[in-house]
Design a protein around this motif. Sequence first.
Motif, PDB file in Angstrom:
ATOM      1  N   ASN A   1      20.576  67.498   3.365  1.00  0.00           N
ATOM      2  CA  ASN A   1      19.842  68.260   4.371  1.00  0.00           C
ATOM      3  C   ASN A   1      20.672  68.601   5.603  1.00  0.00           C
ATOM      4  N   VAL A   2      21.786  67.919   5.785  1.00  0.00           N
ATOM      5  CA  VAL A   2      22.585  68.129   7.002  1.00  0.00           C
ATOM      6  C   VAL A   2      24.054  68.415   6.678  1.00  0.00           C
ATOM      7  N   LEU A   3      24.339  68.842   5.467  1.00  0.00           N
ATOM      8  CA  LEU A   3      25.724  69.143   5.111  1.00  0.00           C
ATOM      9  C   LEU A   3      26.312  70.230   6.006  1.00  0.00           C
ATOM     10  N   HIS A   4      25.452  71.145   6.451  1.00  0.00           N
ATOM     11  CA  HIS A   4      25.953  72.244   7.277  1.00  0.00           C
ATOM     12  C   HIS A   4      26.466  71.762   8.629  1.00  0.00           C
ATOM     13  N   LEU A   5      26.080  70.557   9.051  1.00  0.00           N
ATOM     14  CA  LEU A   5      26.529  70.021  10.338  1.00  0.00           C
ATOM     15  C   LEU A   5      27.909  69.373  10.245  1.00  0.00           C
ATOM     16  N   GLN A   6      28.351  69.075   9.004  1.00  0.00           N
ATOM     17  CA  GLN A   6      29.680  68.502   8.756  1.00  0.00           C
ATOM     18  C   GLN A   6      29.948  67.263   9.623  1.00  0.00           C
ATOM     19  N   GLY A   7      28.922  66.410   9.731  1.00  0.00           N
ATOM     20  CA  GLY A   7      29.081  65.145  10.432  1.00  0.00           C
ATOM     21  C   GLY A   7      28.949  65.216  11.934  1.00  0.00           C
ATOM     22  N   GLU A   8      28.684  66.409  12.488  1.00  0.00           N
ATOM     23  CA  GLU A   8      28.514  66.567  13.930  1.00  0.00           C
ATOM     24  C   GLU A   8      27.026  66.702  14.250  1.00  0.00           C
ATOM     25  N   ASP A   9      26.607  66.149  15.403  1.00  0.00           N
ATOM     26  CA  ASP A   9      25.211  66.258  15.810  1.00  0.00           C
ATOM     27  C   ASP A   9      24.783  67.719  15.894  1.00  0.00           C
ATOM     28  N   GLY A  10      23.544  67.990  15.527  1.00  0.00           N
ATOM     29  CA  GLY A  10      23.050  69.363  15.548  1.00  0.00           C
ATOM     30  C   GLY A  10      21.592  69.418  15.173  1.00  0.00           C
ATOM     31  N   GLN A  11      21.171  70.552  14.588  1.00  0.00           N
ATOM     32  CA  GLN A  11      19.765  70.780  14.264  1.00  0.00           C
ATOM     33  C   GLN A  11      19.552  70.936  12.767  1.00  0.00           C
ATOM     34  N   LEU A  12      18.340  70.584  12.308  1.00  0.00           N
ATOM     35  CA  LEU A  12      17.928  70.892  10.943  1.00  0.00           C
ATOM     36  C   LEU A  12      17.666  72.392  10.823  1.00  0.00           C
ATOM     37  N   ASN A  13      18.141  72.980   9.743  1.00  0.00           N
ATOM     38  CA  ASN A  13      17.858  74.391   9.472  1.00  0.00           C
ATOM     39  C   ASN A  13      16.648  74.572   8.561  1.00  0.00           C
ATOM     40  N   SER A  14      16.274  73.502   7.888  1.00  0.00           N
ATOM     41  CA  SER A  14      15.099  73.544   7.015  1.00  0.00           C
ATOM     42  C   SER A  14      14.461  72.160   7.013  1.00  0.00           C
ATOM     43  N   SER A  15      13.297  72.054   6.431  1.00  0.00           N
ATOM     44  CA  SER A  15      12.584  70.773   6.436  1.00  0.00           C
ATOM     45  C   SER A  15      13.356  69.718   5.652  1.00  0.00           C
ATOM     46  N   ALA A  16      13.162  68.460   6.016  1.00  0.00           N
ATOM     47  CA  ALA A  16      13.865  67.350   5.365  1.00  0.00           C
ATOM     48  C   ALA A  16      12.940  66.151   5.247  1.00  0.00           C
ATOM     49  N   SER A  17      12.806  65.634   4.029  1.00  0.00           N
ATOM     50  CA  SER A  17      12.012  64.415   3.828  1.00  0.00           C
ATOM     51  C   SER A  17      12.677  63.241   4.536  1.00  0.00           C
ATOM     52  N   TYR A  18      11.864  62.314   5.036  1.00  0.00           N
ATOM     53  CA  TYR A  18      12.429  61.161   5.726  1.00  0.00           C
ATOM     54  C   TYR A  18      11.719  59.889   5.283  1.00  0.00           C
TER      55      TYR A  18
END
Length: 640
Positions: free
Chosen positions: A175-192
Motif C-alpha cells: 500500500n505504500v510502495l510509492h513512498l519508497q520508505g519516506e513518510d507521505g500519504q496514502l493514495n488509496s485505501s489500505a487495510s489495517y
Amino acid sequence: MKRALADGLLESEKTIILVEKEAQLVKAAKPAGCLSPGVGIHFTDNTENYYIKIKPVYTFNLPARFFYTSNAQSVFGTEIDKVVNGINGKIPAKKDASQSYTLTASEKKYLMLMYHSRYPELTEEDIPDKVELVSGGKEQDTRLPSVYSEPANNEDFFTIRFMLENKLYWIELDNVLHLQGEDGQLNSSASYWHDFPLSLANIPTEEDKNTVLSSRTLSLNALAHDGLIAIDEDNTTWVKVTALDKQSLMIHGWVNIKDNAQAHIKRCSPWHWPGFETIEEKASIGELSNKIGKNKVAKLDLEDYTPAMHALHQILTGTLIYSTQRKKGLPPPTFTERDLKEALRRSWAAERIGHLLVKYESEWYADEALSKWNEVDELFEEERQQKKEMIEAGLNELGITQPYLRDYVFKLVDEAFKYIQTNWKIEKEQRIKPSLWWKEVAQAQAQNPTADTDANTPKLSNLSADGKAWFIHPVAMVDYFNIETTKLWHEPLENPQRTFFNSKKSKFPWNGAFGFVRNEGNKSHAGLDLFAKIGTPCFACLDGEIVKARGEGSYGNVIVLKVKGDDLRASRNDYTLEFSGKGKNEFVQASDFDINSDYFYIRYCHLHEDLKVSGIQKGTKVKAGDHRLYIRHRKCERAS
C-alpha cells in the motif's frame, strides 16, 4: 556426517525453509478496518517486510471562527512578519516555523462531526490536545507544505495536523510502495490491523483446503528478494508459502519459522538436503523403454511401474491438468511431453522433479557389443504392431473399409518404422559407441589408486566398476545452493501459467500464445495470456517507470511499464516454441521488432478496477517484484 555437521550451524546459516507434507498454513487475521486515501504515513521501523508498522498522521481544516475571540480582534500587528498577539492567546507567535495549537473540547467535537465518516478509525479520545498548526487563514502560512498534506491556504480555514503517538497500525507494504520508505500519504485505501496480522491461532479449520499435500523447500534469500517475509513484534520471522492442498489446488499462506513453533516447519541448510528423494533404478534400458512406451498409451498398470516411474507419477498427479482429469474420471497422467511440460510450469512440481536423485547406469558405460542398447531393437516390432492396431481401430470407427486405403496406411507405418530403425542403428554406431569411456577410466583408477593427501582434503572417489552413479539435476542444484544474487526479472504472477481455454470457454491452448494463433492462423495475438483467479496479485517484471495507467475499452484497466533494453535482453530465457503449423503459428518476435532498442514497454491488461495498490499513476518508478496491481479476469503482457 555432513548432515550432523549441518545441525550444528547457527540459525543465521540455515537459509532453507522445509515445509513438510501435512504442514498447515496460517491466514492473516481479518483487518480491523481500512485507512482512507489522504491519511499520512509515518514509518516507525523496517520498511521492507510484507507487513509494516506505522503511525497515522491526520490533517484537518478548522474554521477560522474558532481562532478569534468574540470581539474578532486582529491577530497581526502592522509590522511585517511580526505577530503581536498570537491566535486566541493559545499559540506562540513565530513566522515560518512549526507552531503548536491547543484544541478545545468543542473543536474536537467539530472535527469528529466533520471527519468521522471519512476516518471511522479515529475517535475523539485519539485526538491530542496539542496539535501542529500548518497554515492559518489570511496572510498566515506558518510553515511550508509537508509530505503528509497540503495546507488549505484559505482565509476561512486553519489547517492543523497531528500524529497518533500511542496508536500504531500494521499495514501491507504494497500500500505504500510509492513512498519508497519516506513518510507521505496514502493514495488509496489500505487495510489495517491493531496487532500483527499473523498468529498460530489463525490456522483455518478446513484441513483439506489448508494442509500441504507435498513438501516444499524455500530459500530465505529468494523470499526476502520477493518481499515475502514478515517479522512480528517478538522479532519472529514468518514466510509466505505457495503450495498444493489435499485437493491438488493452489493455496497461499504463512508459516512461522521459529524453532519448534509450528509442526512440519523446519529451518535447514543446503547440506541437510531437505526435500531430496533418492531412487535406485534397477530396470534395464530395454525394460524402461518398454514400460514408458506402454505408459504413453495408458496400457501399463501402476503396480508395473519402476521406482523412478513411481516417483515421477506421484509428482505429476499434483499438476493442474491431472487434478481436472481426476474429477472427470479420466486416466492418470502419462510421461508424455504435454504432462511433463505442465509439471515444469508449476514451481512445486518442477522443484520436486529437480530434487530427484536417481542412481542408474551411465550412458557412457556398456560392453563392446552394446548389449544393453540392443534391447531396444526388440521393442520396435512390438511398437509397430501397437501402432497398427491403434490405426486399425481408428479406421474401423471411421468406417473406412476399402482394402487399398487400409493397405496404404499400413504401408506408411512400415516405412516410418524402417526409417526409425535405420537411424537407430546409425545412432548406436556413430554416437553411442564412440562415447563409451567409463569402463576404461574405472579400470585405470583401480590399477592406480589415488595417493593419500592432506587430512583436511577429502580423498577422491573412483568411478564405480559397474557404471552406476547418482544423477543430479544441475540447474536445480545450482539454484538450491545459490548464495544471494541479484535478479533482474520477476515473474508477473506467482507460478505463471498460460491460458488453456479461450474467452468462450473452448479448449484452445495455443490461443494465448504469441503469434498468428487465432482464427486458424489468420489473426495475430500480440501478447501472452496468463491464467489467474480474480484478485491475484500481479508484479512488475523489471525495474522501470509507469508511462500509462488507464482504461482501454475491451482491454479493461491497462498499465504500461517502460523498462531498459539491456535489462530485458539480460533476462531473456531459453524458450522452445510449443505451437507450429497450420492455424497456430507461434513465434518469439515479429520480423520488424528491434531487439536492440534502448527501451521496451511491457503492457499489463485486464487489471482489477477496485483492487489496486496505491501509487498506480503515470510517472511512478517501480522495482522488479513490486506488487502493483490485481487481476480482474485474466492478464496479458506484451513487449514492443
